[in-house]
Write an enzyme that holds these catalytic residues in place. Structure first.
Site, PDB file in Angstrom:
ATOM      1  N   TYR A   1       0.854  -1.195   0.000  1.00 14.52           N
ATOM      2  CA  TYR A   1       0.000   0.000   0.000  1.00 14.52           C
ATOM      3  C   TYR A   1       0.879   1.230   0.000  1.00 14.52           C
ATOM      4  O   TYR A   1       1.779   1.345   0.842  1.00 14.52           O
ATOM      5  CB  TYR A   1      -0.919  -0.013   1.222  1.00 14.52           C
ATOM      6  CG  TYR A   1      -1.857   1.175   1.296  1.00 14.52           C
ATOM      7  CD1 TYR A   1      -2.827   1.384   0.327  1.00 14.52           C
ATOM      8  CD2 TYR A   1      -1.763   2.091   2.345  1.00 14.52           C
ATOM      9  CE1 TYR A   1      -3.691   2.480   0.388  1.00 14.52           C
ATOM     10  CE2 TYR A   1      -2.628   3.178   2.423  1.00 14.52           C
ATOM     11  CZ  TYR A   1      -3.589   3.364   1.439  1.00 14.52           C
ATOM     12  OH  TYR A   1      -4.446   4.449   1.506  1.00 14.52           O
TER      13      TYR A   1
ATOM     14  N   ASP B   1       9.369   3.173   0.309  1.00 14.10           N
ATOM     15  CA  ASP B   1       8.227   3.789   0.991  1.00 14.10           C
ATOM     16  C   ASP B   1       8.325   3.406   2.460  1.00 14.10           C
ATOM     17  O   ASP B   1       7.940   2.314   2.871  1.00 14.10           O
ATOM     18  CB  ASP B   1       6.917   3.296   0.363  1.00 14.10           C
ATOM     19  CG  ASP B   1       5.699   3.937   1.035  1.00 14.10           C
ATOM     20  OD1 ASP B   1       5.893   4.651   2.039  1.00 14.10           O
ATOM     21  OD2 ASP B   1       4.578   3.707   0.555  1.00 14.10           O
TER      22      ASP B   1
ATOM     23  N   LYS C   1       3.705   8.999   9.090  1.00 15.94           N
ATOM     24  CA  LYS C   1       3.405   8.323  10.367  1.00 15.94           C
ATOM     25  C   LYS C   1       4.268   8.800  11.548  1.00 15.94           C
ATOM     26  O   LYS C   1       3.989   9.849  12.093  1.00 15.94           O
ATOM     27  CB  LYS C   1       3.507   6.819  10.169  1.00 15.94           C
ATOM     28  CG  LYS C   1       2.624   6.322   8.982  1.00 15.94           C
ATOM     29  CD  LYS C   1       1.565   5.380   9.371  1.00 15.94           C
ATOM     30  CE  LYS C   1       0.761   4.915   8.183  1.00 15.94           C
ATOM     31  NZ  LYS C   1      -0.575   4.493   8.480  1.00 15.94           N
TER      32      LYS C   1
HETATM   33  C1  LIG Z   1       3.621   2.187   3.380  1.00 10.87           C
HETATM   34  C2  LIG Z   1       2.563   3.250   3.298  1.00 10.87           C
HETATM   35  N1  LIG Z   1       2.646   4.186   2.343  1.00 10.87           N
HETATM   36  C3  LIG Z   1       1.742   5.176   2.225  1.00 10.87           C
HETATM   37  C4  LIG Z   1       0.673   5.249   3.086  1.00 10.87           C
HETATM   38  C5  LIG Z   1      -0.323   6.377   2.947  1.00 10.87           C
HETATM   39  O1  LIG Z   1      -0.147   7.259   4.013  1.00 10.87           O
HETATM   40  P1  LIG Z   1      -1.330   8.276   4.441  1.00 10.87           P
HETATM   41  O2  LIG Z   1      -2.403   7.445   5.060  1.00 10.87           O
HETATM   42  O3  LIG Z   1      -0.647   9.202   5.413  1.00 10.87           O
HETATM   43  O4  LIG Z   1      -1.765   8.963   3.212  1.00 10.87           O
HETATM   44  C6  LIG Z   1       0.541   4.300   4.105  1.00 10.87           C
HETATM   45  C7  LIG Z   1      -0.599   4.349   5.036  1.00 10.87           C
HETATM   46  O5  LIG Z   1      -0.910   3.436   5.734  1.00 10.87           O
HETATM   47  C8  LIG Z   1       1.510   3.277   4.210  1.00 10.87           C
HETATM   48  O6  LIG Z   1       1.425   2.331   5.160  1.00 10.87           O
END
Ligand SMILES: Cc1ncc(COP(=O)(O)O)c(C=O)c1O
Length: 461
Positions: free
Chosen positions: A155, A257, A285
């Site tokens: 994700y 990521d 986060k």
């Molecule tokens: C690995 C990863 N990338 C991107 C995101 C997206 O982040 P946001 O919810 O702050 O848009 C998340 C959210 O859970 C994530 O776990």
């Protein structure tokens, strides 16, 4: 300690009433799909009154030990004094946002770069989705290529360009040799599939094949270095090293990521833990320890494309004093000696203890991840990619475990492929008490298996 002394009575009438009331004008009664009954919060979500340290107190007065920790940001626990003080002082004495330059922006960027040396230059944003979108744009601009390689089950936020094959059913996903590229929401233009390649994760042969066939088209490979979305799945030895080599050989960029793993699995994130240097990194986060802030950054020559305006990066709320104060204070707190050693050891004790308890009740069990971010699986061997995780999900009694723990006032993420997220506010007593409660819960989990009450809790997203 005897868990039965606390009982399993959990009144929720006020949560139910607030959910019904919210639903009159808030779509579905929730602010995000992950909080909905569909995602496992049945029959209705709990409504929080307040939270502190490792605890959440709902509007009916139930106090929970929290292991979902705001889905990751709360690395210092709820309401960490130092961060709250820094933010409130900054906004009351200086202002919450200027959309003008100020000293805290450079300080926040320096604090990030000090902990994550691959992020030579940094820009801040507001959410993980946003900074992932920017990282992809910068990668495409830098390489003058369009195609992005992403991995099934990961994700990277909800934007149209990347929210594909994040949680497909196994039928949708297609056979392993010929993965289909499936949009993870309606409303995403189908033409965008032409900008993506989807690969199974942890499969070096698939990587070799894809780069041999299409390496010259690939602008970037984006991956969660530890697959947090999926239950904390670890990269196989040599896998990310080979991805690093292949991207370099073919002139593509490697984007880590680290929205979930950054400042959670080690002081410098998964790239420090695993010893791999990506070209670009995304963070969110834990970065603000509960305040909305995100960052992307990496090699100087890539990020410099923002300097002369070749590649657009902007945003009204970017690097507000509020966000920067949170970053500086959060990184200062988690940078204190021993913070990660203690955090990881405490989480490992919980993970080991939970797996041992399940096994003692005749359930196959293992855990994946690292101490601060792990998942207990009712199965063995540990999953290594989206498909092996999904096979365990289909036969898992995790929904019963989630329910039994919730009744005992331990808050987990509902899906089997979610995570236990530990913070610096969790104490040895929290861990010990959680294990006492888990021991009480296990017979009901074993019953669920015997009675065939197994399967997914609900969608992850
Ligand atoms: C690995 C990863 N990338 C991107 C995101 C997206 O982040 P946001 O919810 O702050 O848009 C998340 C959210 O859970 C994530 O776990």
């Amino acid at each position: 300690m005897n868990a039965s002394s606390v009982g399993t009575d959990r009144p929720t009438a006020r949560s139910r009433a607030l959910f019904e009331l919210a639903g009159e004008h808030l779509a579905g009664g929730v602010g995000s799909g992950t909080r909905s009954p569909r995602a496992g919060w049945k029959p209705h979500p709990l409504f929080v009154d307040h939270a502190s340290g490792s605890r959440v107190i709902d509007v009916d007065g139930n106090e929970y030990i929290d292991y979902q920790m705001g889905q990751g940001p709360l690395i210092l626990g709820h309401r960490p004094r130092a961060v709250i003080d820094a933010v409130t002082r900054t906004i009351s004495e200086r202002g919450s946002m200027f959309a003008l330059c100020h000293d805290l922006e450079g300080q926040a960027a320096a604090a990030i770069a000090e902990r994550v040396p691959s992020m030579e230059l940094v820009r801040l944003g507001n959410s993980g989705t946003e900074v992932v979108s920017y990282a992809l744009r910068f990668a495409r601009a830098f390489t003058a290529r369009t195609t992005v390689l992403r991995f099934e089950g990961q994700y990277h936020g909800w934007s149209d360009g990347i929210h594909w094959s994040a949680h497909p059913t196994l039928e949708e996903a297609g056979p392993l040799g010929r993965l289909s590229i499936t949009p993870s929401s309606s409303g995403i233009p189908p033409q965008l599939s032409e900008t993506l390649i989807v690969a199974p994760w942890n499969d070096t042969d698939a990587l070799e094949r894809i780069f041999a066939e299409r390496g010259s088209e690939i602008a970037a490979a984006i991956t969660e270095p530890i697959m947090g979305n999926g239950g904390g799945l670890m990269p196989a030895p040599g896998y990310l090293e080979r991805l690093r080599e292949l991207t370099t050989e073919h002139g593509a960029l490697l984007i880590f990521d680290e929205v979930l793993t950054g400042f959670r699995v080690a002081p410098g994130g998964a790239q420090e833990l695993l010893g791999i240097r990506p070209d670009l990194t995304t963070l969110a986060k834990t970065l603000g320890a509960g305040f909305p802030v995100a960052a992307f950054g990496g090699r100087r020559e890539i990020m410099e494309m923002a300097v002369d305006g070749r590649t657009m990066h902007g945003g009204t709320y970017n690097s507000s004093p509020l966000a920067c104060a949170a970053v500086i204070a959060a990184l200062h707190e988690s940078g204190k000696p021993g913070f990660y050693d203690e955090l990881l050891a405490r989480g490992r004790r919980l993970a080991d203890g939970l797996a041992a308890l399940a096994q003692a009740h005749g359930l196959p069990a293992c855990w994946t991840g690292v101490g601060s971010m792990f998942q207990l699986w009712f199965g063995d061997p540990p999953p290594t990619d989206y498909r092996s995780a999904q096979r365990l999900v289909q036969s898992s009694p995790f929904p019963a475990f989630f329910e039994e723990m919730l009744r005992r006032k331990v808050l987990l993420q509902p899906p089997q492929e979610g995570l236990f997220l530990i913070s610096g506010a969790h104490t040895d007593e929290d861990i010990a008490w959680t294990l006492v409660l888990a021991e009480e819960a296990m017979p009901a989990v074993a019953d669920a298996v015997r009675e065939g009450r197994v399967g997914p809790t609900g969608g992850v997203r």
